[in-house]
Scaffold this motif. Structure first.
Motif, PDB file in Angstrom:
ATOM      1  N   TYR A 236     -26.855   6.212   6.497  1.00 11.64           N
ATOM      2  CA  TYR A 236     -27.241   7.054   5.373  1.00 11.64           C
ATOM      3  C   TYR A 236     -26.152   8.082   5.085  1.00 11.64           C
ATOM      4  O   TYR A 236     -25.774   8.288   3.921  1.00 11.64           O
ATOM      5  N   TYR A 237     -25.691   8.702   6.127  1.00 20.84           N
ATOM      6  CA  TYR A 237     -24.597   9.688   6.048  1.00 20.84           C
ATOM      7  C   TYR A 237     -23.412   9.144   5.265  1.00 20.84           C
ATOM      8  O   TYR A 237     -22.882   9.793   4.353  1.00 20.84           O
ATOM      9  N   GLY A 238     -22.974   7.934   5.575  1.00 23.22           N
ATOM     10  CA  GLY A 238     -21.805   7.368   4.928  1.00 23.22           C
ATOM     11  C   GLY A 238     -21.962   7.222   3.423  1.00 23.22           C
ATOM     12  O   GLY A 238     -20.971   7.274   2.678  1.00 23.22           O
ATOM     13  N   GLU A 239     -23.211   7.050   2.965  1.00 26.52           N
ATOM     14  CA  GLU A 239     -23.438   6.850   1.533  1.00 26.52           C
ATOM     15  C   GLU A 239     -23.050   8.070   0.702  1.00 26.52           C
ATOM     16  O   GLU A 239     -22.803   7.954  -0.496  1.00 26.52           O
ATOM     17  N   GLY A 240     -22.985   9.237   1.330  1.00 28.59           N
ATOM     18  CA  GLY A 240     -22.596  10.425   0.582  1.00 28.59           C
ATOM     19  C   GLY A 240     -21.201  10.336   0.005  1.00 28.59           C
ATOM     20  O   GLY A 240     -20.901  10.933  -1.043  1.00 28.59           O
ATOM     21  N   SER A 241     -20.318   9.583   0.657  1.00 29.43           N
ATOM     22  CA  SER A 241     -18.944   9.448   0.156  1.00 29.43           C
ATOM     23  C   SER A 241     -18.881   8.653  -1.141  1.00 29.43           C
ATOM     24  O   SER A 241     -17.906   8.769  -1.890  1.00 29.43           O
ATOM     25  N   LYS A 242     -19.912   7.830  -1.411  1.00 33.11           N
ATOM     26  CA  LYS A 242     -19.923   7.096  -2.680  1.00 33.11           C
ATOM     27  C   LYS A 242     -19.912   8.041  -3.866  1.00 33.11           C
ATOM     28  O   LYS A 242     -19.407   7.688  -4.937  1.00 33.11           O
ATOM     29  N   THR A 243     -20.475   9.246  -3.679  1.00 35.66           N
ATOM     30  CA  THR A 243     -20.563  10.172  -4.802  1.00 35.66           C
ATOM     31  C   THR A 243     -19.193  10.617  -5.286  1.00 35.66           C
ATOM     32  O   THR A 243     -19.048  11.032  -6.442  1.00 35.66           O
ATOM     33  N   LEU A 244     -18.186  10.529  -4.423  1.00 34.60           N
ATOM     34  CA  LEU A 244     -16.818  10.801  -4.880  1.00 34.60           C
ATOM     35  C   LEU A 244     -16.402   9.781  -5.928  1.00 34.60           C
ATOM     36  O   LEU A 244     -15.802  10.123  -6.958  1.00 34.60           O
ATOM     37  N   ALA A 245     -16.706   8.510  -5.683  1.00 36.23           N
ATOM     38  CA  ALA A 245     -16.383   7.460  -6.657  1.00 36.23           C
ATOM     39  C   ALA A 245     -17.151   7.677  -7.953  1.00 36.23           C
ATOM     40  O   ALA A 245     -16.594   7.558  -9.057  1.00 36.23           O
ATOM     41  N   TYR A 246     -18.439   8.001  -7.831  1.00 34.63           N
ATOM     42  CA  TYR A 246     -19.251   8.217  -9.032  1.00 34.63           C
ATOM     43  C   TYR A 246     -18.692   9.364  -9.870  1.00 34.63           C
ATOM     44  O   TYR A 246     -18.547   9.242 -11.094  1.00 34.63           O
ATOM     45  N   GLU A 247     -18.390  10.481  -9.207  1.00 39.86           N
ATOM     46  CA  GLU A 247     -17.911  11.652  -9.944  1.00 39.86           C
ATOM     47  C   GLU A 247     -16.561  11.406 -10.596  1.00 39.86           C
ATOM     48  O   GLU A 247     -16.334  11.791 -11.750  1.00 39.86           O
ATOM     49  N   ILE A 248     -15.653  10.790  -9.857  1.00 36.88           N
ATOM     50  CA  ILE A 248     -14.324  10.532 -10.412  1.00 36.88           C
ATOM     51  C   ILE A 248     -14.438   9.704 -11.690  1.00 36.88           C
ATOM     52  O   ILE A 248     -13.817  10.028 -12.718  1.00 36.88           O
ATOM     53  N   CYS A 249     -15.227   8.649 -11.640  1.00 37.37           N
ATOM     54  CA  CYS A 249     -15.358   7.782 -12.816  1.00 37.37           C
ATOM     55  C   CYS A 249     -16.062   8.508 -13.962  1.00 37.37           C
ATOM     56  O   CYS A 249     -15.646   8.390 -15.126  1.00 37.37           O
ATOM     57  N   GLU A 250     -17.114   9.256 -13.660  1.00 37.97           N
ATOM     58  CA  GLU A 250     -17.790  10.007 -14.722  1.00 37.97           C
ATOM     59  C   GLU A 250     -16.850  11.038 -15.333  1.00 37.97           C
ATOM     60  O   GLU A 250     -16.792  11.207 -16.566  1.00 37.97           O
TER      61      GLU A 250
END
Length: 437
Positions: A236-250
């Motif tokens: 679960y912890y590791g999934e937080g790093s996905k938000t970097l990808a989401y934010e960069i693209c947005e």
């Protein structure tokens, strides 16, 4: 029914929590990255069949990308705008937490000029998070898992930033915390980890020694009721790093950058950013296009870089010896997956010396007003080296990650940074110093 704990985790029993009653939003199960076996959601991190790492599998919202994009854009100014894509309950934003994320994506034109980048250069500056590192993202997700599984103590093994993030998140959310660090961390990180009032335990040895100790503790009755964010809560912890990808693209107008340079400690951040990009493509939130992912290490702890350059699939552990202590993991758990991603995307893994790290910290500060910690110096230094060696295309859109604040690693730059001059309080002395313009 108790939360499923497999024999391979050696995790102690946790308070009663039915897998069917666990509310982690779109998270449907845990899936083995190696063999694909699925398990109920629970505080487990290794496959019972092949001992491969587990990660979260989802039932993601599909069929209406425009509606999902609008829902995200109307969401909170934090990672919780992406709650429909994360293992968290829908009401997560209303709970006591640090609300990390939505940090600046800085258009770095002056740095681009210094490096010869013409295609657009950006710095994703995660020093703006509550405890001034990207670790607030991953801990925020782990806290929700800890709540769901009934843990009462938050813990971790840490090279510094994670210890502070856990201490702060636990204080806000009402958990007890007890975190473990190597004995020789930077003073700033030690103070920041201790100030939140939880237990801070320094262990004689490297991060890998600390991590081994935590693995033993989690299998002992002493660790009952403890959620180790980067061990039994790691999927679960590791999934937080996905938000970097989401934010960069947005922040790029829902576009994937051509190239991303990411620091490597355990390697989890890099693998989850790649996972996040693939999810955005699958959901139709961004156009499917090729992208390259580059990994960055310090020469004094560069097992993944060495394996990449030698053409190996196995990452051989090393004993860290670098000023970039936040990246000083000699046996990176996700190293082999980093190699796969770098090769699959046409990227690379490179390293720089400690001297180049310091030079890069000063370069970023001088050109863009961003004071990066040593990990940021590694990514900027590696970016410069990749351009010089022709591995990174300066004509393509490039994003470089700065994952923490330079105030945490002052020792790295203090010996070569200080007053330009020391003068008497007079105009004549100022003129004599040659600083009058």
């Amino acid at each position: 029914m108790a939360v499923q704990v497999t024999e391979s985790t050696t995790a102690p029993a946790t308070p009663d929590a039915s897998a069917a009653s666990v509310d982690l939003g779109p998270a449907a199960a845990l899936s083995c990255r190696e063999c694909g076996e699925r398990f109920d959601l629970g505080p487990i991190f290794a496959c019972a069949l092949c001992f491969g790492p587990l990660e979260v599998a989802y039932d993601l919202p599909t069929g209406d990308p425009q509606g999902l994009r609008e829902r995200i854009e109307a969401g909170p100014d934090s990672i919780w705008r992406y709650a429909p894509l994360l293992p968290v309950p829908a009401d997560v934003a209303s709970k006591p937490n640090l609300n990390p994320g939505l940090t600046p994506l800085v258009r770095a034109d002056r740095l681009a000029g210094e490096l010869g980048v013409t295609g657009g250069l950006y710095v994703k500056d995660d020093s703006g998070n509550p405890t001034h590192s990207f670790k607030d993202r991953v801990v925020a997700i782990a806290v929700e898992a800890a709540r769901a599984f009934g843990f009462t103590t938050l813990s971790c093994s840490s090279t510094g930033n994670l210890a502070g993030a856990v201490g702060a998140a636990a204080a806000r959310a009402g958990f007890r915390s007890c975190v473990f660090i190597p004995h020789d961390l930077e003073a700033g990180k030690v103070v920041m980890a201790a100030v939140y009032g939880g237990e801070l335990v320094a262990i004689e040895g490297t991060y890998d020694d600390v991590n081994r100790f935590c693995s033993e503790l989690i299998g002992d009755s002493l660790g009952e009721g403890w959620g180790f964010v980067n061990v039994n809560l790691r999927p679960y912890y590791g999934e937080g790093s996905k938000t970097l990808a989401y934010e960069i693209c947005e922040q790029l107008g829902w576009e994937i950058p051509d190239q991303i340079v990411i620091p490597i400690a355990s390697g989890s951040q890099l693998t989850k950013i790649d996972k996040g990009l693939k999810e955005l493509i699958k959901l139709g939130l961004v156009e499917d296009k090729p992208y390259k992912i580059f990994g960055a290490q310090a020469e004094g702890c560069s097992p993944v870089s060495r394996a990449f350059k030698d053409g190996h699939d196995v990452v051989r552990p090393v004993k860290p010896d670098t000023i970039a202590k936040s990246l000083a993991i000699g046996n990176p758990a996700d190293g082999p997956y980093v190699l796969d991603i770098a090769r699959r995307t046409g990227g690379a893994v490179e390293d720089v010396t400690d001297e180049q790290v310091v030079d890069a910290i000063k370069l970023l500060a001088r050109t863009e007003g961003i004071f990066a910690e040593t990990a940021g110096g590694v990514t900027v230094g590696v970016t410069r080296k990749l351009i010089e060696t022709g591995q990174l295309d300066p004509a393509r859109t490039t994003v470089v990650l700065n994952t923490g604040d330079g105030l945490k690693t002052l020792d790295a730059v203090a010996p070569t940074t200080g007053p330009t001059a020391t003068i008497k309080p007079s105009l004549d002395a100022f003129r004599a110093a040659g600083l009058a313009g």
